[in-house]
Design a protein around this motif. Structure first.
Motif, PDB file in Angstrom:
ATOM      1  N   ILE A   1      67.733  47.824  57.274  1.00 38.11           N
ATOM      2  CA  ILE A   1      66.666  47.014  57.872  1.00 38.11           C
ATOM      3  C   ILE A   1      66.111  47.709  59.114  1.00 38.11           C
ATOM      4  CG2 ILE A   1      66.140  44.829  59.007  1.00 38.11           C
ATOM      5  CD1 ILE A   1      68.314  43.563  57.198  1.00 38.11           C
TER       6      ILE A   1
ATOM      7  N   PHE B   1      67.562  41.020  51.412  1.00 34.04           N
ATOM      8  CA  PHE B   1      66.693  41.069  52.589  1.00 34.04           C
ATOM      9  C   PHE B   1      66.587  42.497  53.152  1.00 34.04           C
ATOM     10  CE2 PHE B   1      65.457  40.202  57.030  1.00 34.04           C
ATOM     11  CZ  PHE B   1      64.320  39.442  56.786  1.00 34.04           C
TER      12      PHE B   1
ATOM     13  N   GLY C   1      63.349  44.435  54.592  1.00 33.94           N
ATOM     14  CA  GLY C   1      63.328  45.026  55.927  1.00 33.94           C
ATOM     15  C   GLY C   1      63.071  46.514  55.904  1.00 33.94           C
ATOM     16  N   GLU C   2      63.642  47.192  54.916  1.00 37.28           N
ATOM     17  CA  GLU C   2      63.502  48.646  54.878  1.00 37.28           C
ATOM     18  C   GLU C   2      62.122  49.074  54.376  1.00 37.28           C
ATOM     19  OE1 GLU C   2      66.028  50.829  52.187  1.00 37.28           O
ATOM     20  OE2 GLU C   2      65.802  52.656  53.378  1.00 37.28           O
TER      21      GLU C   2
ATOM     22  N   GLY D   1      59.337  46.838  56.551  1.00 40.67           N
ATOM     23  CA  GLY D   1      59.376  46.912  57.999  1.00 40.67           C
ATOM     24  C   GLY D   1      59.365  45.552  58.678  1.00 40.67           C
ATOM     25  N   TRP D   2      59.091  45.577  59.976  1.00 42.10           N
ATOM     26  CA  TRP D   2      59.132  44.335  60.746  1.00 42.10           C
ATOM     27  C   TRP D   2      58.039  43.387  60.285  1.00 42.10           C
ATOM     28  CZ3 TRP D   2      55.896  41.990  64.502  1.00 42.10           C
ATOM     29  CH2 TRP D   2      56.489  40.921  65.188  1.00 42.10           C
TER      30      TRP D   2
ATOM     31  N   SER E   1      59.343  41.699  57.046  1.00 42.29           N
ATOM     32  CA  SER E   1      60.556  40.900  57.204  1.00 42.29           C
ATOM     33  C   SER E   1      60.283  39.670  58.065  1.00 42.29           C
ATOM     34  CB  SER E   1      61.703  41.742  57.773  1.00 42.29           C
ATOM     35  OG  SER E   1      61.324  42.355  58.977  1.00 42.29           O
ATOM     36  N   SER E   2      59.514  39.844  59.146  1.00 36.72           N
ATOM     37  CA  SER E   2      59.221  38.647  59.943  1.00 36.72           C
ATOM     38  C   SER E   2      58.222  37.768  59.198  1.00 36.72           C
ATOM     39  CB  SER E   2      58.709  39.018  61.337  1.00 36.72           C
ATOM     40  OG  SER E   2      57.638  39.920  61.230  1.00 36.72           O
TER      41      SER E   2
ATOM     42  N   ILE F   1      60.269  35.654  56.929  1.00 35.16           N
ATOM     43  CA  ILE F   1      60.892  34.545  57.677  1.00 35.16           C
ATOM     44  C   ILE F   1      59.847  33.469  57.983  1.00 35.16           C
ATOM     45  CG2 ILE F   1      61.909  33.949  59.908  1.00 35.16           C
ATOM     46  CD1 ILE F   1      63.482  36.579  59.632  1.00 35.16           C
ATOM     47  N   LEU F   2      58.670  33.920  58.343  1.00 31.99           N
ATOM     48  CA  LEU F   2      57.583  32.982  58.621  1.00 31.99           C
ATOM     49  C   LEU F   2      57.266  32.135  57.386  1.00 31.99           C
ATOM     50  CD1 LEU F   2      55.755  32.358  61.047  1.00 31.99           C
ATOM     51  CD2 LEU F   2      54.009  33.787  59.968  1.00 31.99           C
TER      52      LEU F   2
END
Lengths: 622, 417
Positions: B281, B311, B315-316, B319-320, B323-324, B327-328
């Motif tokens: 991640i 996950f 993430g990998e 990226g951010w 991944s975010s 989550i959102l």
């Protein structure tokens, strides 16, 4: 009761957790680059693609050194050997199970850049056998590098060899080109021209899975670099002449250096005995290294540039030139020689020859008396305040001949020879309390004087050129580079003016016509030479000879030393003269006398008993 | 009054986004540079199960809106029977006996147990006269929850059993005293403090705290006595936690907890998964390495990377941002579901939808939390994304049941609280 408001606390909790996680992700993904670095270390591999090392050829474009692949069995790191049939693997690579464990332990300790060497220099057979089954042994892979192989069992001292880079080299390198395990020139030409020969390594990046298996090219090869092959190198050596000389020196300890006086190019550089260069490549070195080191005849010692010999009578032409230049003698000067030179109660013997000796005859018949007189005249000359000043002047002349200093040749192991400071004699005899009589043996090349064969050959070249020389070198041409290094294109002048040489050269021609080497002269070639028989306190005399030819337009200058052989005229002069003929007239019909001479030289075994190697068992008994 | 069924567009859209993301991730985590297509292998299966589940979910829309309420207990009972059956006919995978093999498909009843329990809880809580202050009701509620939990623990799948803790949120929403939540959080706090500092230091701290309280309030006996009782209880709890940890927990469970609390570093052993997961991640950076380009994903460095650790691929490779973003999406879906629950006119539906939202919340917290190293490794999937037929099937059917209940909310006349 309505608990709807409690939902809002839960909403807050959900948003809170979401926010915490998004911030945590920001921390590990964006703010902290530690993970990216670790990920690359784990899953990205760099494979070095080794270029073809430049080939080495002789002056006539004959291939001497070429490349041969060697295979290193590597392990991917971190080492994860799972589901491997270890006993079958051991059988394939022909090792014991305990050895397998030992190598695995060592590999774990020596890992670098995501890989470790499991077995170096795997044989072609094992490579072929294992290669097709390598997929069964995840984590193992081969790295292919170039070792050297040789067309001729010859010239090992010039060529040198490759070796794996040492920790020292690795740490002291300025451009960080090398990596652990790389090969580099360790000696000889391979070392001197490493920069040109090595080429440029290429790189290829790829991903590996947890077993180290290649999973594809990184970024479509954008970071990959193609290797650049090394530059081919043409040597000034004439491999025919070199091998011919090596044959003549077979079973002898000694050295031959032949130069092209016009350029300073080394045509042949022989130190005998020598080793087979093929025994010293990467794959075979370990088997032969100790053996060669223990050999009492020192085959690894490059006599041609490392061994200082008193020049003996071959020094006389130099002494004559200095005497003439310095005004101690004139071309017409004669000295009477009764067969000896008297120095108080001491007598320096001479050889039987006519009493009244001219300069030319003194060279032809190698008269000691003539040079003792010349030396005395110079040392006691009014020009100089004292003997020390005269000695320093004499020494300066010699330095201008390149003596007493390293010439700067591109052959490994060069030694500067022996040429003492005046202070040496001050220490020996007390300051101011020594005169010519103490050092008179220098006049005929004995005493505290040492010349390496290459220095002696260079002196021959200087006389051939009538006063100048180019630093001897073995590089002839570097492919892709316009010129050889500048230091080999600079003309060095001696302190002797060109006209001074005429009488000395006439004397050297007489050596072959009617002098000491008349018995081994070559018909049809005017060879100017000088024999020497060097006193050796440890055994028989060394045979020495220097020459150049043809005298009217010199194309080859040569020096020969045969250790503990006897007279220079018997052993050194014929070798040189045969080589001169071989070089100048390679197609000449061999006369019966010549083939007799060749056979006599080739078959003679002049290695003294004390150097014959003891058998291994008797060594052990010691 | 409008009686037409109207599916909630926002929740459906969020669900479809997450499910699509899931298929891409499973594809990326299993594909070997295009060796097989999206429709083969695990991603193909994932699509198939998703298709089946959506089909079933659409069939729900043909049913009477009271169907589920009527069949709550039979559904719960049937799933409990499956949980019992798995103990006898199940097959062991990874040390847990959680699967029933039916042909080539392995059914995991524990995944469906959440769904079934949500029905029972909804039915029980919406019974007329149910109250958290009645002991009999509490006992019934505990039985409904503890039965599936116990059966799942017997299978050896503690992680899945823990998910039932998410019903506490539902109970809290429906009137359970917050004391229970506070108590739960306190117990977790004592647990963590004990493991980090040891029960001895904890006890000493409590006694010092008691002394301080005593020094300021020695005239007020009303405060003193409860303080002493609380102190003694917490010390006893701390000691028993220490005892439990040292003597009852299995070695791998202890290590997982210790690794999470950063008490030990064990990147080759118990901490291997988390370490590799964080590396994967963490190496994604702002925008990731690109779809199908995750070197860690491709290299199979992370165990269970299509299921519990999916996950990492997000993430990998994304990226951010991705991944975010994921989550959102989850946070929005969960909030939307809570909103849908609260707008339900029937308590039954509210509890049911609330249960789904809380279970999703729990899964998200634990699953993502463990991949980024702030929760212990508890093997539960990321809903709609992790590979696994039972998980996809149960969550999607759960989702559609909730959507159906919400869609028919206008048919309901009563509004209970």
């Amino acid at each position: 009761m309505n608990f709807r408001f409690r939902s809002y606390y839960i909403y807050v909790a959900v948003v809170f957790i979401g926010l915490i996680y998004i911030l945590r992700l920001l921390e590990i993904q964006v703010l902290d680059d530690k993970y990216s670095l670790i990920a690359e270390k784990i899953s990205l591999r760099k494979q070095t693609i080794y270029p073809q090392r430049g080939l080495i050829l002789d002056r006539n474009k004959k291939l001497m050194v070429y490349n041969e692949p060697v295979y290193d069995l590597m392990l991917s790191v971190p080492i994860k050997l799972q589901d491997i049939d270890t006993s079958e693997f051991c059988r394939l690579i022909e090792i014991e199970r305990t050895e397998f464990d030992k190598r695995l332990e060592k590999a774990k300790k020596t890992a670098y850049h995501g890989k470790a060497i499991f077995t170096k220099n795997v044989s072609n057979i094992i490579f072929a056998r294992l290669q097709e089954r390598l997929y069964e042994y995840k984590g193992f892979f081969f790295e292919i590098r170039q070792d050297r192989n040789y067309k001729y069992n010859s010239s090992s001292h010039v060529l040198g060899y490759l070796g794996e880079i040492t920790r020292n080299d690795l740490e002291s390198q300025q451009e960080s080109y090398y990596e652990q395990g790389d090969f580099m020139g360790k000696n000889g030409i391979e070392k001197f021209y490493e920069e040109y020969l090595r080429g440029e390594k290429g790189e290829s990046y790829f991903y590996v899975d947890k077993f180290g298996v290649n999973k594809g090219i990184y970024k479509e090869g954008k970071l990959d670099v193609d290797p650049k092959d090394g530059n081919n190198l043409f040597l000034s050596l004439d491999i025919d002449l070199q091998q011919y000389g090596e044959g003549l020196l077979d079973n002898k300890m000694g050295s031959v250096v032949a130069l092209d006086p016009k350029t300073g190019e080394i045509l042949a550089l022989i130190s005998s005995p020598f080793f087979d260069p093929a025994n010293f490549n990467i794959q075979n070195r370990s088997k032969h290294y100790a053996d060669a080191l223990m050999d009492p005849t020192k085959p690894m010692f490059n006599r041609a540039v490392s061994a200082p010999y008193p020049p003996g009578s071959t020094f006389k032409p130099i002494m004559a030139l200095i005497g003439l230049q310095d005004g101690a003698i004139y071309p017409e000067t004669h000295f009477g020689c009764p067969g000896y030179y008297r120095l108080g109660r001491r007598i320096i013997k001479c050889h039987g020859h006519t009493f009244n000796t001219s300069l030319e005859r003194s060279i032809a018949s190698s008269c000691n008396t003539y040079y003792c007189n010349t030396f005395k005249a110079m040392m006691q000359s009014d020009k100089y305040a004292n003997t020390e000043a005269a000695y320093n002047s004499w020494r300066n002349y010699l330095e201008s001949f390149g003596l007493g200093q390293e010439l700067g040749v591109d052959v490994s192991g060069e030694f500067k020879g022996w040429l003492k400071d005046a202070s040496f004699y001050d220490r020996m005899h007390g300051k101011g309390s020594w005169n010519y009589s103490r050092i008179i043996s220098l006049s005929f090349g004995q005493g505290e004087l040492g010349m390496t064969p290459i220095q002696m050959a260079n002196v021959a070249a200087i006389i051939a050129n009538r006063g100048h020389y180019y630093t001897p070198h073995v590089v002839h041409r570097i492919e892709g580079v316009n010129e050889i290094p500048e230091k080999y294109r600079v003309k060095h002048r001696t302190m002797i003016s060109p006209t001074t040489f005429d009488p000395v050269i006439r004397g050297m021609l007489l050596v072959n016509e009617s002098g000491t080497a008349a018995g081994v002269s070559i018909k049809g070639i005017n060879i100017a030479g000088k024999t020497g028989t060097v006193q050796n306190p440890h055994g028989k005399n060394h045979a020495a000879y220097m020459a150049f030819a043809p005298a009217e337009n010199p194309r080859i200058a040569i020096a020969v030393i045969v250790e503990e052989a006897g007279y220079g005229a018997t052993w050194a002069a014929p070798i040189a003269n045969l080589m001169i003929e071989h070089y100048l007239k390679p197609d000449s019909v061999e006369g019966s006398s010549r083939s007799y001479l060749e056979t006599r030289l080739r078959e003679a075994n002049l290695i003294p008993e004390k150097f014959i190697r003891k058998s291994v068992t008797s060594l052990n008994a010691d | 009054m409008q009686t037409k069924s109207r599916i909630d567009i926002i929740a459906t859209f969020l669900f479809l986004c997450i499910a699509t993301l899931g298929i891409s991730c499973v594809y990326s985590a299993t594909s070997e540079f295009g060796v097989f297509s999206l429709f083969e292998g695990r991603s193909g299966k994932q699509m198939m199960f998703l298709g089946i589940a959506i089909f079933i979910g659409l069939v729900f829309f043909l049913l009477n809106s009271n169907f589920f309420e009527l069949f709550s207990w039979p559904i719960y009972g049937a799933i409990m029977l499956l949980l019992v059956a798995v103990l006898f006919v199940g097959s062991d995978i990874n040390g847990a006996r959680s699967w029933i093999k039916i042909g080539s498909f392995s059914l995991q009843p524990s995944e469906f147990a959440k769904y079934g329990t949500a029905f029972a809880v909804s039915a029980l809580l919406s019974t007329i006269g149910f109250s958290f202050s009645k002991k009999a009701d509490i006992v019934k509620l505990l039985l409904v929850i503890l039965l599936p939990m116990g059966l799942i623990i017997l299978q050896g799948d503690t992680g899945s059993a823990l998910v039932f803790a998410s019903f506490i949120l539902v109970f809290y929403r429906e009137g359970l005293s917050p004391l229970l939540l506070v108590l739960g959080i306190s117990i977790i706090a004592i647990f963590v403090i004990t493991l980090i500092y040891g029960s001895l230091i904890f006890s000493v701290a409590m006694i010092v705290l008691l002394g301080v309280v005593f020094a300021f309030t020695y005239t007020n006996k009303k405060i003193l006595l409860p303080s002493i009782i609380i102190a003694v209880l917490t010390i006893l709890l701390s000691l028993s936690v220490q005892f439990l940890f040292d003597n009852v927990l299995q070695e791998h469970q202890k290590k997982r907890i210790q690794v999470t609390l950063n008490l030990i570093e064990d990147n080759q052993g118990a901490g291997y998964n988390v370490n590799q997961s964080k590396i994967a991640i963490g190496s994604g950076g702002w925008s990731g390495k690109g779809f199908l380009n995750g070197s860690h994903t491709k290299g199979n460095f992370i165990p269970e990377q299509t299921t519990d650790f999916i996950f990492c691929t997000i993430g990998e490779e994304g990226g951010w941002l991705l991944s975010s973003g994921t989550i959102l999406l989850f946070v929005l879906l969960i909030l939307r579901l809570y909103h849908m629950a609260n707008r339900a006119k029937k308590k039954y539906k509210r509890v049911f939808i609330f249960s789904l939202a809380s279970i999703l919340f729990f899964h998200l917290t634990i699953n993502v939390g463990m991949t980024i190293g702030i929760m212990p490794v508890i093997g539960i999937p990321l809903p709609f994304i992790s590979y696994g037929g039972s998980s996809i099937l149960s969550f999607t059917v759960f989702m559609f049941t909730a959507l159906k209940m919400d869609a028919s909310r206008d048919e309901d006349l009563t509004s209970e609280y």
